[in-house]
Design a protein around this motif. Structure first.
Motif, PDB file in Angstrom:
ATOM      1  N   LEU A  65       8.155 -10.565  -0.517  1.00  0.00           N
ATOM      2  CA  LEU A  65       8.584  -9.277   0.297  1.00  0.00           C
ATOM      3  C   LEU A  65       7.599  -8.102   0.002  1.00  0.00           C
ATOM      4  O   LEU A  65       7.761  -7.086   0.869  1.00  0.00           O
ATOM      5  N   GLY A  66       6.752  -8.010  -0.938  1.00  0.00           N
ATOM      6  CA  GLY A  66       5.902  -7.048  -1.335  1.00  0.00           C
ATOM      7  C   GLY A  66       6.713  -5.914  -1.868  1.00  0.00           C
ATOM      8  O   GLY A  66       6.408  -4.604  -1.852  1.00  0.00           O
ATOM      9  N   LYS A  67       7.867  -6.275  -2.857  1.00  0.00           N
ATOM     10  CA  LYS A  67       8.415  -5.284  -3.533  1.00  0.00           C
ATOM     11  C   LYS A  67       7.807  -4.780  -4.690  1.00  0.00           C
ATOM     12  O   LYS A  67       8.213  -5.427  -5.951  1.00  0.00           O
ATOM     13  N   ALA A  68       6.689  -4.075  -4.807  1.00  0.00           N
ATOM     14  CA  ALA A  68       6.129  -3.707  -5.823  1.00  0.00           C
ATOM     15  C   ALA A  68       6.660  -2.540  -6.525  1.00  0.00           C
ATOM     16  O   ALA A  68       7.058  -1.461  -5.870  1.00  0.00           O
ATOM     17  N   ARG A  69       6.252  -2.392  -7.519  1.00  0.00           N
ATOM     18  CA  ARG A  69       6.742  -0.891  -8.528  1.00  0.00           C
ATOM     19  C   ARG A  69       5.998   0.434  -7.786  1.00  0.00           C
ATOM     20  O   ARG A  69       4.689   0.168  -7.438  1.00  0.00           O
ATOM     21  N   ILE A  70       6.845   1.343  -7.606  1.00  0.00           N
ATOM     22  CA  ILE A  70       6.279   2.568  -6.733  1.00  0.00           C
ATOM     23  C   ILE A  70       5.476   3.218  -7.732  1.00  0.00           C
ATOM     24  O   ILE A  70       5.954   3.551  -8.974  1.00  0.00           O
ATOM     25  N   LYS A  71       4.188   3.561  -7.619  1.00  0.00           N
ATOM     26  CA  LYS A  71       3.306   4.426  -8.616  1.00  0.00           C
ATOM     27  C   LYS A  71       3.212   5.733  -7.991  1.00  0.00           C
ATOM     28  O   LYS A  71       2.714   5.907  -6.804  1.00  0.00           O
ATOM     29  N   ARG A  72       3.637   6.856  -8.599  1.00  0.00           N
ATOM     30  CA  ARG A  72       3.435   8.281  -8.174  1.00  0.00           C
ATOM     31  C   ARG A  72       2.440   8.982  -8.952  1.00  0.00           C
ATOM     32  O   ARG A  72       2.482   8.964 -10.452  1.00  0.00           O
ATOM     33  N   PHE A 126       0.890  -1.161  -0.079  1.00  0.00           N
ATOM     34  CA  PHE A 126       0.087  -0.044  -0.110  1.00  0.00           C
ATOM     35  C   PHE A 126       0.679   1.253   0.054  1.00  0.00           C
ATOM     36  O   PHE A 126       0.574   2.193  -0.668  1.00  0.00           O
ATOM     37  N   MET A 127       1.961   1.359   0.858  1.00  0.00           N
ATOM     38  CA  MET A 127       2.759   2.602   1.150  1.00  0.00           C
ATOM     39  C   MET A 127       3.538   2.772  -0.461  1.00  0.00           C
ATOM     40  O   MET A 127       3.794   3.768  -0.759  1.00  0.00           O
ATOM     41  N   ARG A 128       3.762   1.635  -1.122  1.00  0.00           N
ATOM     42  CA  ARG A 128       4.291   1.553  -2.546  1.00  0.00           C
ATOM     43  C   ARG A 128       3.545   2.148  -3.737  1.00  0.00           C
ATOM     44  O   ARG A 128       3.886   2.620  -4.625  1.00  0.00           O
ATOM     45  N   THR A 129       2.276   1.516  -3.701  1.00  0.00           N
ATOM     46  CA  THR A 129       1.460   1.809  -4.541  1.00  0.00           C
ATOM     47  C   THR A 129       0.144   2.597  -4.496  1.00  0.00           C
ATOM     48  O   THR A 129      -0.273   3.380  -5.282  1.00  0.00           O
ATOM     49  N   GLY A 130      -0.362   2.653  -3.272  1.00  0.00           N
ATOM     50  CA  GLY A 130      -1.432   3.686  -2.967  1.00  0.00           C
ATOM     51  C   GLY A 130      -2.857   2.972  -3.247  1.00  0.00           C
ATOM     52  O   GLY A 130      -3.726   3.848  -3.290  1.00  0.00           O
ATOM     53  N   LEU A 131      -2.875   1.818  -3.698  1.00  0.00           N
ATOM     54  CA  LEU A 131      -4.208   1.179  -4.138  1.00  0.00           C
ATOM     55  C   LEU A 131      -4.985   0.918  -2.866  1.00  0.00           C
ATOM     56  O   LEU A 131      -4.629   0.420  -1.886  1.00  0.00           O
ATOM     57  N   ASP A 132      -6.313   1.163  -3.292  1.00  0.00           N
ATOM     58  CA  ASP A 132      -7.525   0.872  -2.316  1.00  0.00           C
ATOM     59  C   ASP A 132      -7.509  -0.356  -1.747  1.00  0.00           C
ATOM     60  O   ASP A 132      -7.976  -0.395  -0.602  1.00  0.00           O
ATOM     61  N   GLY A 133      -7.309  -1.614  -2.327  1.00  0.00           N
ATOM     62  CA  GLY A 133      -7.424  -2.722  -2.012  1.00  0.00           C
ATOM     63  C   GLY A 133      -6.368  -3.052  -0.913  1.00  0.00           C
ATOM     64  O   GLY A 133      -6.753  -3.797   0.151  1.00  0.00           O
ATOM     65  N   TYR A 134      -5.151  -2.674  -1.118  1.00  0.00           N
ATOM     66  CA  TYR A 134      -4.328  -2.920  -0.147  1.00  0.00           C
ATOM     67  C   TYR A 134      -4.242  -1.901   1.113  1.00  0.00           C
ATOM     68  O   TYR A 134      -4.231  -2.199   2.268  1.00  0.00           O
ATOM     69  N   ARG A 135      -5.183  -0.887   1.090  1.00  0.00           N
ATOM     70  CA  ARG A 135      -5.319   0.216   2.136  1.00  0.00           C
ATOM     71  C   ARG A 135      -6.195  -0.539   2.875  1.00  0.00           C
ATOM     72  O   ARG A 135      -5.850  -0.356   4.164  1.00  0.00           O
ATOM     73  N   ILE A 136      -7.455  -1.273   2.297  1.00  0.00           N
ATOM     74  CA  ILE A 136      -8.369  -1.960   3.148  1.00  0.00           C
ATOM     75  C   ILE A 136      -7.630  -3.161   3.905  1.00  0.00           C
ATOM     76  O   ILE A 136      -7.944  -3.319   5.134  1.00  0.00           O
ATOM     77  N   GLY A 144      -6.939 -13.836   4.077  1.00  0.00           N
ATOM     78  CA  GLY A 144      -7.008 -14.249   2.733  1.00  0.00           C
ATOM     79  C   GLY A 144      -8.226 -13.876   1.803  1.00  0.00           C
ATOM     80  O   GLY A 144      -8.245 -13.833   0.730  1.00  0.00           O
ATOM     81  N   GLN A 145      -9.217 -13.314   2.505  1.00  0.00           N
ATOM     82  CA  GLN A 145     -10.328 -13.081   2.034  1.00  0.00           C
ATOM     83  C   GLN A 145     -10.512 -11.675   1.311  1.00  0.00           C
ATOM     84  O   GLN A 145     -11.389 -11.357   0.695  1.00  0.00           O
ATOM     85  N   GLN A 146      -9.525 -10.800   1.572  1.00  0.00           N
ATOM     86  CA  GLN A 146      -9.645  -9.408   0.919  1.00  0.00           C
ATOM     87  C   GLN A 146      -9.438  -9.417  -0.214  1.00  0.00           C
ATOM     88  O   GLN A 146      -8.432 -10.042  -1.130  1.00  0.00           O
ATOM     89  N   LYS A 147     -10.101  -8.477  -1.058  1.00  0.00           N
ATOM     90  CA  LYS A 147      -9.910  -8.199  -2.575  1.00  0.00           C
ATOM     91  C   LYS A 147      -8.835  -7.241  -2.811  1.00  0.00           C
ATOM     92  O   LYS A 147      -8.707  -6.210  -2.112  1.00  0.00           O
ATOM     93  N   ARG A 148      -7.983  -7.835  -3.525  1.00  0.00           N
ATOM     94  CA  ARG A 148      -6.642  -6.821  -3.883  1.00  0.00           C
ATOM     95  C   ARG A 148      -6.382  -6.804  -5.310  1.00  0.00           C
ATOM     96  O   ARG A 148      -6.641  -7.774  -6.013  1.00  0.00           O
ATOM     97  N   GLU A 149      -5.734  -5.627  -5.671  1.00  0.00           N
ATOM     98  CA  GLU A 149      -5.599  -5.335  -7.254  1.00  0.00           C
ATOM     99  C   GLU A 149      -4.355  -6.167  -7.315  1.00  0.00           C
ATOM    100  O   GLU A 149      -3.595  -6.640  -6.685  1.00  0.00           O
ATOM    101  N   VAL A 150      -4.071  -6.590  -8.628  1.00  0.00           N
ATOM    102  CA  VAL A 150      -2.896  -7.303  -9.342  1.00  0.00           C
ATOM    103  C   VAL A 150      -1.873  -6.203  -9.599  1.00  0.00           C
ATOM    104  O   VAL A 150      -2.028  -5.437 -10.222  1.00  0.00           O
TER     105      VAL A 150
END
Length: 102
Positions: free
Chosen positions: A95-102, A26-36, A77-83
């Protein structure tokens, strides 16, 4: 303490790891699914920790504690998350090393 206590502690540690991973994504991408997922991960980790603590305090009810831990892991595991991963390696995904989206 029985071996089920160690299994419950391992399940609790796994839930904690997944929660911290969701926070990092969430901190790297800011996507709502990972925020929830990051917000509700607090509750799921508390549930699994309570299950492990229940086994430690009441060893005769170890099956109930394992059930509580499994409930927390199931809810995690039941939370909906984006790809967010497409070509990353397995270690980067773990480790959750996603691309940073700005």
């Amino acid at each position: 303490m029985s071996y089920l206590f160690y299994i419950a502690v391992f399940g609790s540690a796994a839930c904690l790891f997944l929660w911290l991973r969701d926070i990092r994504i969430f901190m790297r991408t800011g996507l709502d699914g990972y925020r929830i997922s990051a917000r509700t991960g607090v509750i799921h980790t508390a549930i699994t920790t309570a299950g492990a603590g229940e086994i430690m305090l009441f060893p005769s009810a170890d099956i109930l504690g394992i059930g509580i831990v499994l409930l927390g892991l199931y809810l995690q595991g039941q939370q909906k998350r984006e790809v967010v991963f497409s070509t990353e390696s397995v270690i980067d995904r773990a480790l959750g090393k996603a691309r940073i989206k700005r």
